[in-house]
Design a protein around this motif. Sequence first.
Motif, PDB file in Angstrom:
ATOM      1  N   ARG A   1       6.110   7.016  45.242  1.00  7.90           N
ATOM      2  CA  ARG A   1       7.459   6.582  45.613  1.00  7.90           C
ATOM      3  C   ARG A   1       7.498   5.107  45.979  1.00  7.90           C
ATOM      4  N   GLN A   2       6.616   4.300  45.377  1.00  8.90           N
ATOM      5  CA  GLN A   2       6.621   2.859  45.632  1.00  8.90           C
ATOM      6  C   GLN A   2       6.716   2.064  44.337  1.00  8.90           C
ATOM      7  N   GLY A   3       7.099   2.744  43.242  1.00 10.77           N
ATOM      8  CA  GLY A   3       7.309   2.030  41.989  1.00 10.77           C
ATOM      9  C   GLY A   3       6.111   1.946  41.070  1.00 10.77           C
TER      10      GLY A   3
ATOM     11  N   ARG B   1      15.394   8.588  35.651  1.00 14.17           N
ATOM     12  CA  ARG B   1      15.527   7.263  36.272  1.00 14.17           C
ATOM     13  C   ARG B   1      14.685   6.220  35.562  1.00 14.17           C
TER      14      ARG B   1
ATOM     15  N   VAL C   1      -0.148   9.173  40.282  1.00 11.17           N
ATOM     16  CA  VAL C   1      -0.184   8.068  41.248  1.00 11.17           C
ATOM     17  C   VAL C   1      -0.841   8.604  42.516  1.00 11.17           C
TER      18      VAL C   1
ATOM     19  N   GLY D   1       4.509   4.489  39.433  1.00 10.18           N
ATOM     20  CA  GLY D   1       4.748   5.296  38.241  1.00 10.18           C
ATOM     21  C   GLY D   1       5.720   4.605  37.291  1.00 10.18           C
ATOM     22  N   ARG D   2       6.769   4.055  37.841  1.00 15.03           N
ATOM     23  CA  ARG D   2       7.755   3.347  37.016  1.00 15.03           C
ATOM     24  C   ARG D   2       7.093   2.187  36.259  1.00 15.03           C
TER      25      ARG D   2
ATOM     26  N   ILE E   1       0.394  11.809  33.942  1.00 12.90           N
ATOM     27  CA  ILE E   1       0.601  10.589  34.734  1.00 12.90           C
ATOM     28  C   ILE E   1       0.336  10.938  36.203  1.00 12.90           C
TER      29      ILE E   1
ATOM     30  N   TYR F   1      12.169  11.239  35.568  1.00 11.90           N
ATOM     31  CA  TYR F   1      12.108  10.486  34.309  1.00 11.90           C
ATOM     32  C   TYR F   1      13.489  10.062  33.822  1.00 11.90           C
TER      33      TYR F   1
HETATM   34  C1  LIG Z   1       5.365  11.736  39.308  1.00 14.12           C
HETATM   35  C2  LIG Z   1       4.677  10.444  39.735  1.00 14.12           C
HETATM   36  C3  LIG Z   1       3.757   9.967  38.634  1.00 14.12           C
HETATM   37  C4  LIG Z   1       5.781   9.383  39.972  1.00 14.12           C
HETATM   38  O1  LIG Z   1       5.157   8.170  40.334  1.00 14.12           O
HETATM   39  P1  LIG Z   1       5.696   7.310  41.573  1.00 14.12           P
HETATM   40  O2  LIG Z   1       4.928   6.055  41.629  1.00 14.12           O
HETATM   41  O3  LIG Z   1       5.668   8.188  42.773  1.00 14.12           O
HETATM   42  O4  LIG Z   1       7.214   7.075  41.125  1.00 14.12           O
HETATM   43  P2  LIG Z   1       8.091   5.756  41.367  1.00 14.12           P
HETATM   44  O5  LIG Z   1       7.937   5.321  42.789  1.00 14.12           O
HETATM   45  O6  LIG Z   1       7.776   4.761  40.326  1.00 14.12           O
HETATM   46  O7  LIG Z   1       9.535   6.353  41.172  1.00 14.12           O
HETATM   47  C5  LIG Z   1      10.289   6.235  39.972  1.00 14.12           C
HETATM   48  C6  LIG Z   1      11.624   6.909  40.189  1.00 14.12           C
HETATM   49  O8  LIG Z   1      11.445   8.326  40.278  1.00 14.12           O
HETATM   50  C7  LIG Z   1      11.919   8.791  41.539  1.00 14.12           C
HETATM   51  N1  LIG Z   1      10.969   9.806  42.025  1.00 14.12           N
HETATM   52  C8  LIG Z   1       9.625   9.663  42.158  1.00 14.12           C
HETATM   53  N2  LIG Z   1       9.086  10.807  42.601  1.00 14.12           N
HETATM   54  C9  LIG Z   1      10.106  11.665  42.776  1.00 14.12           C
HETATM   55  C10 LIG Z   1      10.187  13.011  43.215  1.00 14.12           C
HETATM   56  N3  LIG Z   1       9.099  13.704  43.578  1.00 14.12           N
HETATM   57  N4  LIG Z   1      11.403  13.603  43.241  1.00 14.12           N
HETATM   58  C11 LIG Z   1      12.517  12.934  42.871  1.00 14.12           C
HETATM   59  N5  LIG Z   1      12.505  11.635  42.429  1.00 14.12           N
HETATM   60  C12 LIG Z   1      11.314  11.023  42.400  1.00 14.12           C
HETATM   61  C13 LIG Z   1      11.959   7.600  42.451  1.00 14.12           C
HETATM   62  O9  LIG Z   1      12.933   7.752  43.447  1.00 14.12           O
HETATM   63  C14 LIG Z   1      12.253   6.467  41.487  1.00 14.12           C
HETATM   64  O10 LIG Z   1      13.620   6.336  41.238  1.00 14.12           O
HETATM   65  P3  LIG Z   1      14.489   5.148  41.911  1.00 14.12           P
HETATM   66  O11 LIG Z   1      13.694   3.874  41.683  1.00 14.12           O
HETATM   67  O12 LIG Z   1      15.766   5.188  41.161  1.00 14.12           O
HETATM   68  O13 LIG Z   1      14.565   5.505  43.352  1.00 14.12           O
HETATM   69  C15 LIG Z   1       3.881  10.641  41.031  1.00 14.12           C
HETATM   70  O14 LIG Z   1       4.733  11.063  42.056  1.00 14.12           O
HETATM   71  C16 LIG Z   1       2.716  11.621  40.927  1.00 14.12           C
HETATM   72  O15 LIG Z   1       1.581  11.246  40.642  1.00 14.12           O
HETATM   73  N6  LIG Z   1       2.979  12.932  41.184  1.00 14.12           N
HETATM   74  C17 LIG Z   1       1.917  13.938  41.143  1.00 14.12           C
HETATM   75  C18 LIG Z   1       1.473  14.242  39.740  1.00 14.12           C
HETATM   76  C19 LIG Z   1       2.641  14.603  38.858  1.00 14.12           C
HETATM   77  O16 LIG Z   1       3.494  15.392  39.242  1.00 14.12           O
HETATM   78  N7  LIG Z   1       2.702  14.001  37.657  1.00 14.12           N
HETATM   79  C20 LIG Z   1       3.798  14.170  36.741  1.00 14.12           C
HETATM   80  C21 LIG Z   1       3.878  15.501  36.135  1.00 14.12           C
HETATM   81  S1  LIG Z   1       5.293  15.587  35.054  1.00 14.12           S
END
Ligand SMILES: CC(C)(COP(=O)(O)OP(=O)(O)OC[C@H]1O[C@@H](n2cnc3c(N)ncnc32)[C@H](O)[C@@H]1OP(=O)(O)O)[C@@H](O)C(=O)NCCC(=O)NCCS
Length: 167
Positions: A89-91, A123, A83, A93-94, A81, A121
Amino acid sequence: MLIRPERPDDVDAIDRLTIAAFEPQWFSDGSEAPILRALRASGELTISLVAEDDGDVIGHVAFSPVTIDGSHDGWFGLGPISVRLDRQRQGVGRALVAEGLRRLRDRGARGCALIGDPDIYGRMGFTGDGSLTHGELDPSAVQHVAFSGPSPRGEVHFAPAFDDAGH
Ligand SMILES: CC(C)(COP(=O)(O)OP(=O)(O)OC[C@H]1O[C@@H](n2cnc3c(N)ncnc32)[C@H](O)[C@@H]1OP(=O)(O)O)[C@@H](O)C(=O)NCCC(=O)NCCS
């Protein structure tokens, strides 16, 4: 933002997004984009969704079959996955996870497993309670959500593409 299944003309954008999102991650060995290509080629990319905003692919999630102690039994794995860095951190991924899980349920899946950060995850409805394992990994990182029936216990194994492209 629109969450929709990938189209053939998204493939290059998904590749670029995946490489850029994982590049800064300490745990990444750069295998994620090759894994996606291998899943596509083997027909195991069960669900592949993109988040599109203003015509750009800003997020992507993949789901493929897994086995637990050697049996598939309707379980799927989430990942990779990604983003886009400036949209994390803008929703996004969720939203991708929620839509993917909805589609898995609609297909009659029994549950979904993943390996990842429990802070993220947990969350999104996943639990790393030790019922699933993956080699020597900390069991709290081996998370799942069960759609029906009890949670299985055992070793989760991802599609062969993860092994073939992962090294
Ligand atoms: C991991 C990833 C897919 C999350 O997507 P995102 O759009 O940033 O996540 P969201 O904004 O939808 O956040 C969902 C929840 O996770 C939390 N969260 C997201 N990234 C986080 C981080 N790095 N550390 C801690 N919490 C995190 C958010 O606070 C949110 O919780 P909340 O709504 O209760 O505050 C994205 O950060 C990414 O692409 N990371 C790089 C690639 C990667 O690591 N992929 C996953 C490997 S397991």
